[in-house]
Design an enzyme around this catalytic site. Sequence first.
Site, PDB file in Angstrom:
ATOM      1  N   GLU A 257      -3.634  46.883  36.643  1.00  0.00           N
ATOM      2  CA  GLU A 257      -3.295  48.296  36.783  1.00  0.00           C
ATOM      3  C   GLU A 257      -2.241  48.602  35.729  1.00  0.00           C
ATOM      4  O   GLU A 257      -1.564  47.705  35.219  1.00  0.00           O
ATOM      5  CB  GLU A 257      -2.760  48.584  38.179  1.00  0.00           C
ATOM      6  CG  GLU A 257      -1.263  48.431  38.355  1.00  0.00           C
ATOM      7  CD  GLU A 257      -0.737  47.015  38.166  1.00  0.00           C
ATOM      8  OE1 GLU A 257       0.454  46.865  37.808  1.00  0.00           O
ATOM      9  OE2 GLU A 257      -1.506  46.037  38.363  1.00  0.00           O
TER      10      GLU A 257
ATOM     11  N   LYS B 245       6.604  43.641  29.244  1.00  0.00           N
ATOM     12  CA  LYS B 245       5.439  43.246  30.049  1.00  0.00           C
ATOM     13  C   LYS B 245       4.758  41.962  29.565  1.00  0.00           C
ATOM     14  O   LYS B 245       4.219  41.195  30.361  1.00  0.00           O
ATOM     15  CB  LYS B 245       4.433  44.388  30.093  1.00  0.00           C
ATOM     16  CG  LYS B 245       4.907  45.625  30.842  1.00  0.00           C
ATOM     17  CD  LYS B 245       5.108  45.348  32.323  1.00  0.00           C
ATOM     18  CE  LYS B 245       5.383  46.621  33.109  1.00  0.00           C
ATOM     19  NZ  LYS B 245       5.558  46.348  34.558  1.00  0.00           N
TER      20      LYS B 245
ATOM     21  N   SER C  45      13.776  48.419  28.478  1.00  0.00           N
ATOM     22  CA  SER C  45      12.546  47.709  28.819  1.00  0.00           C
ATOM     23  C   SER C  45      11.360  48.058  27.941  1.00  0.00           C
ATOM     24  O   SER C  45      10.391  47.295  27.874  1.00  0.00           O
ATOM     25  CB  SER C  45      12.182  47.992  30.280  1.00  0.00           C
ATOM     26  OG  SER C  45      12.056  49.387  30.506  1.00  0.00           O
TER      27      SER C  45
END
Length: 447
Positions: free
Chosen positions: A117, A95, A393
């Site tokens: 969010e 991220k 991830s």
Amino acid sequence: MSDVDKIERDTLLPAYFGEFGGQYVPEPLYPVLDQLERAFVDAREDNEFLDELSRLQAKFLGRPTPVYECANLPRVGASKIFLKREDLAHGGAHKGNQVLAQALLAKRLGKNRLIAETGAGQHGTATAMVAALMGMECTIYMGAQDVARQQPNVRRMRLMGATVVPVTNDAGGSMSNAIDIALQDWVENIDSTHYVLGSACGPHPFPTLVKEFQAVISRESRQQMLEDTGRLPDAVIAAVGGGSNAIGAFAEYLKDEPGNADVKLIGVEPAGEGLDTDRHGAPLNHGKLGILHGSRSFIVTGQDGEVLPESFSVSAGLDYPGVGPEHAHLREIGRAQYVAVTDEDALQAFRLLSRYEGIIPALESSHALAYALKLAEVADADGHELNLLVNLSGRGDKDLDYVYNILGDQLFEDPEQAPIGDLRISEVLASMTSSSNEREAGHTVAH
């Protein structure tokens, strides 16, 4: 697809991927989306911006992340599984790649507040850590049930100075609800606030912007696979919720370069309790065209063909009822394949990687690993040897308490000797959410 009309606006970059995408938002957001698009276009040609982003990627995030060849998985056959270790990036996931870039864009625009969010808490963590780095105010909206099942990340965000706001509703409160409230905040505070949308979904230019800054994953992995194996992987496999890690893992292989056309791109959606139930989050496997959060793409449907009020997955980060528009386009043109993996198989992959490689994966990434293990098994039966590249991830520390609540002491048993039995995910999640809502009383917002 004519049942949902396309809305065309003049934009600097294409707002659609084929039939998917667009800007289906309240009119007050058009100027700020245009402003963001202009800043993005200018920044891509600004060496000062690119140099600063590159410096922070290296010194703050710790890029490049390595590609690791699994030593003990798969358990049978001659196929090889390689992991792109985004779990080793600062923050524990991919991220930060695009959060850094969006925060730098926000600073260029004179914004001093970031909102986001988050589902699994990885995007919220990335936004909180970058806001702390850049001295910006930060508010994170998170579905109440996700606050309950991702407490380690909630604490990390608050430790770094972010305000975490649980979003509740009658169904428990999900990432989709958190996006709704974040968009409302953005409309009300446009002058001071930038919305760091966390995935490759939402209105243009977010899908294009997120892809641009997540593409570092595949730029690195393509070169690393060539250096390590002498060839490109047979397949790149990534989990798909909104789709940010997957589009980053696919991006470089979508270019017209030698060998790319032979690389299969496989996105793995959450099948939850099964695609033959109403408890899944797989719009590309079981969905229909609609509008969600400003974008024209697919939305999950139930067995009656109607849009479900909520998606479902054991994984908070994949528990989203829509999907990014470029993924819908890639499926439509046949360049990428989208499959689905159940909660049971994802939890088994979570245990297998932990036990046999010493790497605890995020539940999101566990879906991609589960499918890679299935591919390796099929390849062995057919006498084939594949090189499979899985985008890992994120790391799974955040999920340990939650998974222990689901599996109990079975979590610690050898996964080959003790297959997963009856799951009580909904019951566990409801209990955890109830307890969390009591702790968070006074801090929640209703959707």
